[in-house]
Design a protein around this motif. Structure first.
Motif, PDB file in Angstrom:
ATOM      1  N   GLY A  92       3.139   7.425  -2.913  1.00 28.98           N
ATOM      2  CA  GLY A  92       2.970   7.974  -4.235  1.00 28.98           C
ATOM      3  C   GLY A  92       2.094   9.207  -4.226  1.00 28.98           C
ATOM      4  N   THR A  93       2.373  10.109  -5.110  1.00 25.43           N
ATOM      5  CA  THR A  93       1.656  11.388  -5.157  1.00 25.43           C
ATOM      6  C   THR A  93       0.169  11.196  -5.423  1.00 25.43           C
ATOM      7  N   VAL A  94      -0.163  10.308  -6.362  1.00 22.15           N
ATOM      8  CA  VAL A  94      -1.561  10.133  -6.743  1.00 22.15           C
ATOM      9  C   VAL A  94      -2.369   9.561  -5.586  1.00 22.15           C
ATOM     10  N   MET A  95      -1.856   8.509  -4.932  1.00 16.73           N
ATOM     11  CA  MET A  95      -2.603   7.886  -3.853  1.00 16.73           C
ATOM     12  C   MET A  95      -2.714   8.807  -2.638  1.00 16.73           C
ATOM     13  N   VAL A  96      -1.652   9.567  -2.337  1.00 16.11           N
ATOM     14  CA  VAL A  96      -1.703  10.519  -1.231  1.00 16.11           C
ATOM     15  C   VAL A  96      -2.757  11.583  -1.495  1.00 16.11           C
ATOM     16  N   GLN A  97      -2.773  12.109  -2.738  1.00  8.75           N
ATOM     17  CA  GLN A  97      -3.776  13.117  -3.094  1.00  8.75           C
ATOM     18  C   GLN A  97      -5.180  12.526  -3.033  1.00  8.75           C
ATOM     19  N   LEU A  98      -5.338  11.281  -3.532  1.00 14.26           N
ATOM     20  CA  LEU A  98      -6.652  10.651  -3.496  1.00 14.26           C
ATOM     21  C   LEU A  98      -7.143  10.473  -2.055  1.00 14.26           C
ATOM     22  N   LYS A  99      -6.249  10.046  -1.173  1.00 18.25           N
ATOM     23  CA  LYS A  99      -6.627   9.876   0.225  1.00 18.25           C
ATOM     24  C   LYS A  99      -7.035  11.201   0.853  1.00 18.25           C
ATOM     25  N   LEU A 116      -1.644  -2.373  -3.045  1.00 18.51           N
ATOM     26  CA  LEU A 116      -2.673  -1.830  -3.944  1.00 18.51           C
ATOM     27  C   LEU A 116      -4.055  -2.352  -3.558  1.00 18.51           C
ATOM     28  N   LYS A 117      -4.121  -3.640  -3.195  1.00 20.77           N
ATOM     29  CA  LYS A 117      -5.400  -4.219  -2.804  1.00 20.77           C
ATOM     30  C   LYS A 117      -5.926  -3.569  -1.532  1.00 20.77           C
ATOM     31  N   ALA A 118      -5.041  -3.378  -0.540  1.00 20.22           N
ATOM     32  CA  ALA A 118      -5.455  -2.747   0.717  1.00 20.22           C
ATOM     33  C   ALA A 118      -5.932  -1.320   0.493  1.00 20.22           C
ATOM     34  N   GLN A 119      -5.212  -0.573  -0.367  1.00 17.02           N
ATOM     35  CA  GLN A 119      -5.607   0.806  -0.653  1.00 17.02           C
ATOM     36  C   GLN A 119      -6.957   0.847  -1.358  1.00 17.02           C
ATOM     37  N   ALA A 120      -7.119  -0.027  -2.358  1.00 16.47           N
ATOM     38  CA  ALA A 120      -8.391  -0.053  -3.088  1.00 16.47           C
ATOM     39  C   ALA A 120      -9.539  -0.454  -2.174  1.00 16.47           C
ATOM     40  N   GLN A 121      -9.302  -1.449  -1.298  1.00 15.29           N
ATOM     41  CA  GLN A 121     -10.356  -1.869  -0.376  1.00 15.29           C
ATOM     42  C   GLN A 121     -10.734  -0.762   0.596  1.00 15.29           C
ATOM     43  N   ASP A 122      -9.743  -0.017   1.092  1.00 18.36           N
ATOM     44  CA  ASP A 122     -10.043   1.061   2.033  1.00 18.36           C
ATOM     45  C   ASP A 122     -10.811   2.185   1.349  1.00 18.36           C
ATOM     46  N   VAL A 123     -10.397   2.516   0.116  1.00 22.43           N
ATOM     47  CA  VAL A 123     -11.130   3.544  -0.646  1.00 22.43           C
ATOM     48  C   VAL A 123     -12.560   3.078  -0.909  1.00 22.43           C
ATOM     49  N   ALA A 124     -12.717   1.787  -1.302  1.00 25.62           N
ATOM     50  CA  ALA A 124     -14.057   1.257  -1.556  1.00 25.62           C
ATOM     51  C   ALA A 124     -14.901   1.255  -0.287  1.00 25.62           C
ATOM     52  N   ARG A 125     -14.262   0.925   0.859  1.00 25.06           N
ATOM     53  CA  ARG A 125     -14.992   0.919   2.130  1.00 25.06           C
ATOM     54  C   ARG A 125     -15.539   2.295   2.465  1.00 25.06           C
ATOM     55  N   VAL A 126     -14.705   3.325   2.330  1.00 30.73           N
ATOM     56  CA  VAL A 126     -15.139   4.691   2.647  1.00 30.73           C
ATOM     57  C   VAL A 126     -16.214   5.150   1.673  1.00 30.73           C
ATOM     58  N   CYS A 127     -16.010   4.866   0.375  1.00 26.83           N
ATOM     59  CA  CYS A 127     -16.998   5.286  -0.621  1.00 26.83           C
ATOM     60  C   CYS A 127     -18.335   4.584  -0.388  1.00 26.83           C
TER      61      CYS A 127
END
Length: 463
Positions: free
Chosen positions: A188-195, A159-170
């Motif tokens: 997970g469906t939500v994280m795949v869709q978010l990516k 979860l931390k890695a995913q949040a950090q990567d999303v924050a980095r791109v944003c």
């Protein structure tokens, strides 16, 4: 907390469910509030709720598991009263199978202690939990693996890695860097869709920014008018921004081309064109300025042409160009034209006055006006002509007066620098005076000899 762990926790029962179970809602709620406050403050936990039904025990168990996930430092032994799922048979995978019936509603008189076998089955359907579900409700297993079977520390790292990567791109998008993408693996469906959504957004924004940059460079730097942002699968604000940029480019193209057409026409001497395109702001000021310039140049050209025709062709001296509201070079040009016309009028009128006087026999006039160039040569020539005519007339008058009136024969007119007709006239006068002198003197000699009795003398001169 992952989706699987959140769905495995049971929602708190309603007051109606608590009432149906035979317990007092206010007492059980007070117990839950005390329990939550103890987890929050770290105080000793209150005793387990007495004679708790299956649902009440499930609520207590869920709160205990949630506290363990949020506060791992809480000792497992302090939660044993609320998370002894294996011994009590209350699993995290328990879910209601339907509305409670009179048969399935637990009786408060029944003992719900760990030794009771009734608590090891579902209060609604009566099914006993499986060995796998019992294993997953073990507190130590939950502490290590979490409800979804993934180790809690690993799930937290993901979860931390995913949040950090999303924050980095944003953050990169905020800073104008549209080259970054979410690359961390997600589940997970939500994280795949978010990516997918964020990566697609970045791709389309990068394409849109590239198109806007291309059009800006072509129109604003290279001077290639007419550029448009290509169609991009963007909606909402981005589609509106694309339409705005294209409209800006189209308007700027129309305005610049209209101005270019008019200024080119001015350069070619065509003062009939005007800027007709709609404009606002500073472009409107430029349009007004250019159109005003065309109007003034047109008026100036008309006035200069009129004055030139009157003075140069029709001979109507004294004409002046009248062009209002001129400034700078155009004002100076008008003044120069008017000054030229004024001086030319003075010069021509002065020459006309002198030549008129000569024609009328008045040789006392001179051209006194200040002139330069060829006009100065003309002035000198006319004044010299008048001076020579004046001397010629004076000499002829003297000779005529001497010979014809005073009888002083032999006089000759002396006029230097005369040429052409004036030289011939001088010569003729002198020849006339000479012939007249010779004739008179010859006649006088003959008559004088006769007077003295000499009749042999005759007049020998040719006449």
């Amino acid at each position: 907390m992952s989706q699987s762990s959140s769905t495995s926790l049971l929602p708190p029962p309603s007051c109606e469910e608590i009432t149906a179970s035979g317990a007092s809602p206010s007492l059980f709620l007070d117990h839950l509030l005390t329990l939550v406050a103890s987890y929050d403050s770290g105080a000793p936990l209150p005793p387990a709720y007495p004679h708790a039904s299956s649902k009440e025990a499930a609520v207590e168990h869920a709160i205990a598991e949630l506290a363990k996930r949020l506060q791992p430092q809480v000792r497992v032994s302090s939660l044993s009263a609320y998370s002894t799922g294996r011994s009590e048979g209350i699993g995290m995978d328990w879910k209601p199978h339907g509305p409670p019936t009179s048969d399935s509603t637990p009786d408060l008189s029944v003992d719900h202690s760990p030794s009771s076998s009734a608590s090891s089955s579902c209060p609604t359907c009566g099914r006993a939990p499986t060995a796998e579900s019992l294993a997953r409700t073990d507190p130590e297993y939950m502490m290590v693996n979490g409800p979804a079977g993934i180790p809690a520390n690993k799930e937290l790292q993901l979860l931390k890695a995913q949040a950090q990567d999303v924050a980095r791109v944003c953050k990169a998008v905020v800073n104008g860097d549209l080259t970054q993408k979410i690359t961390v693996p997600v589940q997970g469906t939500v994280m795949v869709q978010l990516k997918e959504v964020i990566n697609t957004m970045v791709e389309r924004l990068a394409e849109f920014a590239s198109e806007v940059t291309r059009v800006s460079d072509e129109v604003g730097t290279q001077g290639k008018l007419g550029g448009q942002v290509s169609e991009i699968a963007l909606g909402g604000t981005w589609a509106e921004l694309r339409r705005t940029v294209n409209k800006l480019s189209a308007n700027l193209t129309d305005q610049v081309r209209a101005i270019a057409v008019v200024t080119k026409a001015i350069a070619l001497g065509d003062l009939s064109r005007m800027i007709e395109v709609d404009a606002q702001g500073e472009i409107l000021e430029l349009k007004t300025t250019v159109n005003g310039m065309v109007i003034r140049l047109r008026k100036l050209a008309e006035e200069v042409s009129r004055v030139s025709l009157e003075v140069g062709t029709l001979g109507n001296l004294g004409g002046q160009a009248d062009v209002p509201d001129l400034e700078g070079v155009w004002f100076q040009l008008t003044n120069d034209v008017n000054k030229m016309c004024f001086k030319l009028t003075q010069q021509v009128r002065s020459i006309a006055a002198v030549t008129t006087a000569v024609a009328q026999g008045d040789l006392s006039q001179r051209i006194e006006i200040e002139v330069e160039g060829e006009m100065a040569t003309l002035k000198d020539t006319v004044n010299s002509m008048v001076q020579q005519l004046n001397r010629l007339a004076s000499e002829i008058t003297r000779v005529a007066f001497e010979v014809g009136t005073q009888g002083v024969l032999g006089g000759q007119a002396q006029v230097e620098g005369v040429q052409g007709t004036w030289a011939d006239l001088t010569n003729n006068v002198n020849k006339m005076a000479e012939n007249l002198t010779a004739q008179v003197r010859s006649t006088a000699n003959a008559t004088k000899a006769v007077a003295h009795g000499d009749l042999q003398q005759t007049v020998q001169v040719d006449v």
